[in-house]
Design an enzyme around this catalytic site. Structure first.
Site, PDB file in Angstrom:
ATOM      1  N   SER A  89      38.934  38.397  36.734  1.00  0.00           N
ATOM      2  CA  SER A  89      39.721  37.624  35.941  1.00  0.00           C
ATOM      3  C   SER A  89      39.406  36.111  35.856  1.00  0.00           C
ATOM      4  O   SER A  89      39.484  35.486  37.054  1.00  0.00           O
ATOM      5  CB  SER A  89      41.309  37.764  36.750  1.00  0.00           C
ATOM      6  OG  SER A  89      42.114  36.621  35.987  1.00  0.00           O
ATOM      7  N   SER A  90      38.935  35.727  34.683  1.00  0.00           N
ATOM      8  CA  SER A  90      38.474  34.287  34.396  1.00  0.00           C
ATOM      9  C   SER A  90      39.437  33.257  34.859  1.00  0.00           C
ATOM     10  O   SER A  90      39.164  32.320  35.705  1.00  0.00           O
ATOM     11  CB  SER A  90      38.102  34.139  33.013  1.00  0.00           C
ATOM     12  OG  SER A  90      37.977  32.663  32.783  1.00  0.00           O
ATOM     13  N   ASN A  91      40.566  33.564  34.527  1.00  0.00           N
ATOM     14  CA  ASN A  91      41.692  32.454  34.756  1.00  0.00           C
ATOM     15  C   ASN A  91      41.981  32.392  36.413  1.00  0.00           C
ATOM     16  O   ASN A  91      42.347  31.268  36.824  1.00  0.00           O
ATOM     17  CB  ASN A  91      43.063  32.555  33.959  1.00  0.00           C
ATOM     18  CG  ASN A  91      43.967  33.744  34.403  1.00  0.00           C
ATOM     19  OD1 ASN A  91      44.667  33.520  35.040  1.00  0.00           O
ATOM     20  ND2 ASN A  91      43.709  35.003  33.699  1.00  0.00           N
ATOM     21  N   CYS A 126      46.026  39.000  22.904  1.00  0.00           N
ATOM     22  CA  CYS A 126      47.147  37.758  22.906  1.00  0.00           C
ATOM     23  C   CYS A 126      47.062  36.992  21.720  1.00  0.00           C
ATOM     24  O   CYS A 126      46.061  36.638  20.868  1.00  0.00           O
ATOM     25  CB  CYS A 126      46.885  36.900  23.986  1.00  0.00           C
ATOM     26  SG  CYS A 126      48.018  35.593  24.153  1.00  0.00           S
ATOM     27  N   HIS A 172      42.878  41.841  33.190  1.00  0.00           N
ATOM     28  CA  HIS A 172      41.621  42.133  34.490  1.00  0.00           C
ATOM     29  C   HIS A 172      42.596  42.101  35.616  1.00  0.00           C
ATOM     30  O   HIS A 172      42.437  41.050  36.461  1.00  0.00           O
ATOM     31  CB  HIS A 172      40.747  40.714  34.446  1.00  0.00           C
ATOM     32  CG  HIS A 172      40.060  40.885  33.182  1.00  0.00           C
ATOM     33  ND1 HIS A 172      39.436  39.605  32.599  1.00  0.00           N
ATOM     34  CD2 HIS A 172      39.157  41.864  32.490  1.00  0.00           C
ATOM     35  CE1 HIS A 172      38.664  39.970  31.559  1.00  0.00           C
ATOM     36  NE2 HIS A 172      38.351  41.445  31.607  1.00  0.00           N
ATOM     37  N   HIS A 216      42.061  40.374  25.611  1.00  0.00           N
ATOM     38  CA  HIS A 216      41.292  39.373  25.324  1.00  0.00           C
ATOM     39  C   HIS A 216      40.704  39.531  23.986  1.00  0.00           C
ATOM     40  O   HIS A 216      39.897  38.663  23.634  1.00  0.00           O
ATOM     41  CB  HIS A 216      40.095  39.894  26.445  1.00  0.00           C
ATOM     42  CG  HIS A 216      40.447  40.289  27.794  1.00  0.00           C
ATOM     43  ND1 HIS A 216      40.822  41.556  28.157  1.00  0.00           N
ATOM     44  CD2 HIS A 216      40.913  39.367  28.746  1.00  0.00           C
ATOM     45  CE1 HIS A 216      41.347  41.336  29.445  1.00  0.00           C
ATOM     46  NE2 HIS A 216      41.336  40.359  29.635  1.00  0.00           N
ATOM     47  N   GLU A 226      36.533  38.140  26.019  1.00  0.00           N
ATOM     48  CA  GLU A 226      37.237  37.121  24.957  1.00  0.00           C
ATOM     49  C   GLU A 226      35.941  36.481  24.071  1.00  0.00           C
ATOM     50  O   GLU A 226      36.271  36.309  23.163  1.00  0.00           O
ATOM     51  CB  GLU A 226      38.339  36.233  25.658  1.00  0.00           C
ATOM     52  CG  GLU A 226      38.788  35.384  24.652  1.00  0.00           C
ATOM     53  CD  GLU A 226      39.819  34.205  25.517  1.00  0.00           C
ATOM     54  OE1 GLU A 226      40.366  34.531  26.321  1.00  0.00           O
ATOM     55  OE2 GLU A 226      39.959  33.294  24.558  1.00  0.00           O
TER      56      GLU A 226
HETATM   57  O1  0K2 Z   1      41.351  35.519  32.681  1.00  0.00           O
HETATM   58  P1  0K2 Z   1      40.698  36.371  32.074  1.00  0.00           P
HETATM   59  O2  0K2 Z   1      40.526  35.969  30.337  1.00  0.00           O
HETATM   60  O3  0K2 Z   1      39.468  37.037  32.428  1.00  0.00           O
HETATM   61  O4  0K2 Z   1      41.898  37.401  31.569  1.00  0.00           O
HETATM   62  P2  0K2 Z   1      43.056  38.257  32.597  1.00  0.00           P
HETATM   63  O5  0K2 Z   1      42.754  37.853  33.947  1.00  0.00           O
HETATM   64  O6  0K2 Z   1      43.009  39.508  31.878  1.00  0.00           O
HETATM   65  O7  0K2 Z   1      44.284  37.316  32.171  1.00  0.00           O
HETATM   66  C1  0K2 Z   1      44.968  37.686  30.895  1.00  0.00           C
HETATM   67  C2  0K2 Z   1      44.216  36.627  30.030  1.00  0.00           C
HETATM   68  C3  0K2 Z   1      44.096  37.581  28.823  1.00  0.00           C
HETATM   69  C4  0K2 Z   1      43.520  36.856  27.449  1.00  0.00           C
HETATM   70  O8  0K2 Z   1      43.735  35.537  27.504  1.00  0.00           O
HETATM   71 FE1  SF4 Z   2      47.426  34.580  26.026  1.00  0.00          FE
HETATM   72 FE2  SF4 Z   2      46.898  32.820  27.828  1.00  0.00          FE
HETATM   73 FE3  SF4 Z   2      48.074  34.650  28.851  1.00  0.00          FE
HETATM   74 FE4  SF4 Z   2      45.509  34.617  27.895  1.00  0.00          FE
HETATM   75  S1  SF4 Z   2      46.110  33.774  29.532  1.00  0.00           S
HETATM   76  S2  SF4 Z   2      47.143  36.496  27.456  1.00  0.00           S
HETATM   77  S3  SF4 Z   2      45.589  33.567  25.971  1.00  0.00           S
HETATM   78  S4  SF4 Z   2      48.913  33.494  27.225  1.00  0.00           S
END
Ligand code: 0K2
Ligand code: SF4
Length: 329
Positions: free
Chosen positions: A226-228, A100, A45, A78, A130
């Site tokens: 992006s969730s994280n 992942c 994302h 995801h 995800e």
């Molecule tokens: O944080 P999200 O799951 O939305 O994804 P990204 O920002 O794409 O970060 C990579 C994590 C992908 C899967 O865990």
């Molecule tokens: Fe893998 Fe965590 Fe990165 Fe998502 S955030 S791609 S689960 S290592």
């Protein structure tokens, strides 16, 4: 000059091992098969990453109906449901799975426990790919809980064999609260041996917990989807530090920096360091005179590439992964 004097960089920040691997899979597929390479959903994302890969010949789609016969297809980091996997197979695409490995680990756990008769409560955000991929490992018996109110409402068919799984990129603290509510309502529930929230999510949130109290403002580099990355901004705000998430340096607003002496800077797991450097350059224009890295843990996790995309850097030839011959020793 608006007063920002020092930038403190969170450690760790930015790309995780799963994102590194996912992007490399698309790049290697482009190098090996040529454009176009179809990618189901944004590989990660991040707007910059997606646009960069588009320029190199990747085509991002949401529905496999958009993929022509004979195409090479990559699944995003995801993960995907069993139905998507089956459709790709039935249509005969050459598939590279950039899910992942830490997401796949959750899929494997769901499949294994389902065979033992378990039903699941999945903690996650509705509509996130995800969540769709993990819930889509089963045709039934997996219920999404987004918060404690959902825990109070959910009606599993039985409670003898009930397990919790989670999205990998949740707020660690929110997930702990929701898990506690599940435990209170279903005391016999089975929890993951090791939590499903991944090391990268945990480490980036831990770093913000250390950094936020030391700064007047926290900037998170990350895309809105992006969730994280969103969780990092939210965490700093909860700790009482004004926090903003930006997709690139152009989104920084001068007014945020008025009267600010120390700016914290971090990046979500899908945000490239080049964007962090552009943000630093812009904050320097706004008055920062020093950039300091926080102490933090060094991440050494690295995931192998899928078979068929391992290329020897020296020879340019594909590396065949062979099993060690049986010696009987
Ligand atoms: O944080 P999200 O799951 O939305 O994804 P990204 O920002 O794409 O970060 C990579 C994590 C992908 C899967 O865990
Ligand atoms: Fe893998 Fe965590 Fe990165 Fe998502 S955030 S791609 S689960 S290592």
């Amino acid at each position: 000059m608006l007063g920002a004097k020092e930038v403190l960089l969170a450690e760790p920040r930015g790309f995780c091992a799963g994102v590194d691997r996912a992007i490399e899979i698309v790049e290697r597929a482009l190098a090996k098969f040529g454009a176009p390479i179809y990618v189901r959903h944004e590989i990660v994302h991040n707007t910059f990453v997606v646009n960069d890969l588009k320029a190199k010949g990747a085509i991002f789609i949401e529905d496999l109906a958009e993929v022509p016969p004979g195409a090479t297809l990559v699944f995003s980091a995801h993960g995907v449901s069993k139905a998507v996997q089956a459709e790709a197979k039935a249509r005969g695409f050459t598939v590279f799975d950039a899910t992942c490995p830490l997401v796949t680990k959750v899929h494997v756990e769901v499949a294994k426990l389902a065979k033992e008769g378990y039903e699941f409560l999945m903690i996650g955000h509705k509509g996130h790919p995800e969540v769709e991929g993990t819930m889509g490992q089963l045709s039934e018996g997996i219920h999404l809980v987004e918060d404690e109110a959902d825990v109070a409402r959910v009606q599993p068919r039985q409670t003898e064999k009930l397990a919790v799984v989670t999205q990998t990129t949740l707020s660690v603290d929110d997930a702990a609260g929701i898990t506690a509510a599940i435990r209170a309502r279903f005391p016999q529930v089975r929890e993951p041996k090791q939590q499903d929230i991944c090391y990268a999510t945990q480490n980036r949130q831990d770093a913000v917990k250390v950094l936020a109290p030391q700064v007047d403002l926290l900037i998170v580099v990350g895309s809105p989807t992006s969730s994280n990355s969103n969780r990092l901004r939210e965490l700093a705000a909860r700790l009482g530090t004004p926090a903003y998430m930006v997709d690139n340096a152009g989104e920084l607003d001068e007014q945020w920096f008025e009267g600010v002496a120390r700016v914290g800077l971090t990046a979500g797991a899908s945000a490239p360091e080049v964007l962090v450097n552009e943000v630093i350059a812009r904050i320097r224009q706004l008055g920062a005179v020093a950039v300091r890295k926080m102490d933090g843990i060094e991440e050494t996790v690295k995931f192998p590439l899928p078979k068929g995309l391992k290329i020897d850097a020296a020879t340019g030839l594909e590396i065949e992964v062979r099993k060690r011959p049986e010696t009987g020793a």
